[in-house]
Design an enzyme around this catalytic site. Structure first.
Site, PDB file in Angstrom:
ATOM      1  N   ASN A 232      13.569   7.245  37.324  1.00  0.00           N
ATOM      2  CA  ASN A 232      13.520   8.645  37.718  1.00  0.00           C
ATOM      3  C   ASN A 232      13.339   9.498  36.455  1.00  0.00           C
ATOM      4  O   ASN A 232      13.244   8.968  35.344  1.00  0.00           O
ATOM      5  CB  ASN A 232      14.764   9.048  38.520  1.00  0.00           C
ATOM      6  CG  ASN A 232      16.065   8.840  37.754  1.00  0.00           C
ATOM      7  OD1 ASN A 232      16.106   8.937  36.523  1.00  0.00           O
ATOM      8  ND2 ASN A 232      17.136   8.552  38.474  1.00  0.00           N
TER       9      ASN A 232
ATOM     10  N   GLU B 282      16.061   8.974  33.771  1.00  0.00           N
ATOM     11  CA  GLU B 282      15.925   7.672  33.099  1.00  0.00           C
ATOM     12  C   GLU B 282      14.698   7.646  32.193  1.00  0.00           C
ATOM     13  O   GLU B 282      14.716   7.041  31.123  1.00  0.00           O
ATOM     14  CB  GLU B 282      15.854   6.562  34.145  1.00  0.00           C
ATOM     15  CG  GLU B 282      17.167   6.348  34.892  1.00  0.00           C
ATOM     16  CD  GLU B 282      16.996   5.629  36.217  1.00  0.00           C
ATOM     17  OE1 GLU B 282      18.016   5.172  36.768  1.00  0.00           O
ATOM     18  OE2 GLU B 282      15.850   5.529  36.720  1.00  0.00           O
TER      19      GLU B 282
ATOM     20  N   ASP C 241      15.800   3.174  45.520  1.00  0.00           N
ATOM     21  CA  ASP C 241      15.705   1.857  46.158  1.00  0.00           C
ATOM     22  C   ASP C 241      14.546   1.829  47.150  1.00  0.00           C
ATOM     23  O   ASP C 241      13.801   0.842  47.233  1.00  0.00           O
ATOM     24  CB  ASP C 241      17.007   1.532  46.908  1.00  0.00           C
ATOM     25  CG  ASP C 241      18.205   1.357  45.992  1.00  0.00           C
ATOM     26  OD1 ASP C 241      18.013   1.082  44.805  1.00  0.00           O
ATOM     27  OD2 ASP C 241      19.339   1.494  46.486  1.00  0.00           O
TER      28      ASP C 241
END
Length: 337
Positions: free
Chosen positions: A207, A210, A277
């Protein structure tokens, strides 16, 4: 960019496509009730629990997303022993997910317990071990991977920082994949502390936070996103990079100089829990079923737009995804470079 009917046909092709997931699995436990009084023992509320719920978390939620979309996931992971491991196995069985769990008696089965009163989370209790798996335990884990890796064209590494991913694990997985006649593509859902370990994988799906932490650069503007992505290519030598940008959609780096922007398809955002996920599960399953990477990311974007409209970790069925594709416009995918 393909049309809606073709994208819907891509979803139909998910059925039975195989995806191997290796990573940190956990149990998400919810204890729900009411809090009508303060404890006489300490100035804290007393929660009277009226119901409880257990769902798969971490790599388990990735596997559930693949399964719900019609794919055939297999998860290889580790757990503790005893009641927690039994509950984990029961949850995987109830979802119809093929699994190979290495029980390690000296470790805990990761469980995150959330206590809620009147839909308000009061506290979260984590039971986990985060030490790296090594020695004989790692050898046994890699033997489990080696026994089935040839059956898969796509492998997801779902890193939740609970001990599976280490430098040795990533190196040995890379060697195993390179030894296959048809080399599997490694997808990685990263954790910042392990960022430098993901060398030479097919694609990372960080994301924006990150991405920023992994590159040690800001990502507040288009130029900054491009600079951070190029720095990740320089650091890791990955083939591709998919950066999810929340309300700004996602940026797919085909290489350092070819970047596509896919705007978000979310209509309402209630909870982003588990959206990462869903993105990696959908993109990996689409690639495993023969879709191009750009089409796979567009499908992942539609799927993420569905799950953020629900509270808590959610998953998408093929019918829901097809309906979303048909009801929403095609995203105006544009080339940033």
């Amino acid at each position: 960019m393909v049309n809606k009917d073709t994208l819907a046909e891509r979803v139909d092709s998910f059925s039975g496509s195989k995806v191997l997931i290796i990573g940190d699995i956990m149990i998400d436990e919810y204890l729900m009730g009411s809090a009508d009084r303060i404890s006489p023992e300490a100035p804290v509320p007393v929660v009277h629990v009226s119901s409880d719920r257990h769902v798969l978390g971490g790599a388990g939620n990735v596997a559930k997303n693949v399964c719900t979309l019609g794919g055939a996931p297999k998860i290889i992971t580790v757990s503790g022993a005893g009641m927690g491991a039994d509950l984990l196995t029961a949850l995987l069985d109830s979802e119809g997910i093929e699994h190979d769990i290495q029980q390690i008696g000296t470790r805990k089965t990761t469980r995150k317990t959330r206590i809620l009163a009147s839909n308000q989370q009061m506290i979260r209790i984590d039971r986990e071990d985060t030490a790296s798996i090594s020695g004989n335990d790692l050898d046994q884990l890699m033997e489990r991977v080696e026994s089935c890796i040839a059956e898969y064209s796509v492998v997801i590494v779902s890193d939740y920082g609970k001990g599976i991913v280490s430098k040795e694990f990533m190196e040995r997985l890379s060697v195993l994949c390179e030894a296959q006649k048809n080399q599997p593509k490694i997808f990685v859902d990263p954790k910042t502390p392990n960022f430098k370990l993901y060398q030479n994988v097919f694609i990372l799906t960080p994301n924006s936070k990150e991405t920023s932490e992994g590159a040690n650069l800001p990502v507040g503007s288009q130029k900054e996103i491009l600079d951070a992505g190029r720095e990740i290519f320089r650091l890791l030598g990955c083939d591709k990079l998919l950066t999810t940008l929340g309300p700004l959609g996602m940026a797919l780096f085909d290489d350092e100089n070819t970047v596509w922007h896919v705007p978000t398809m979310a209509q309402e955002v209630f909870d982003v829990t588990g959206a990462g996920d869903t993105v990696i599960a959908t993109a990996a399953l689409a690639v495993a079923s023969g879709c191009s990477l750009v089409d796979s990311c567009v499908l992942a974007n539609y799927a993420a737009g569905v799950v953020v409209g629900h509270v808590g970790a959610a998953s998408v069925t093929p019918d829901q995804l097809i309906e979303t594709i048909q009801n929403l416009p095609l995203p105006p995918v544009e080339k940033w470079t």
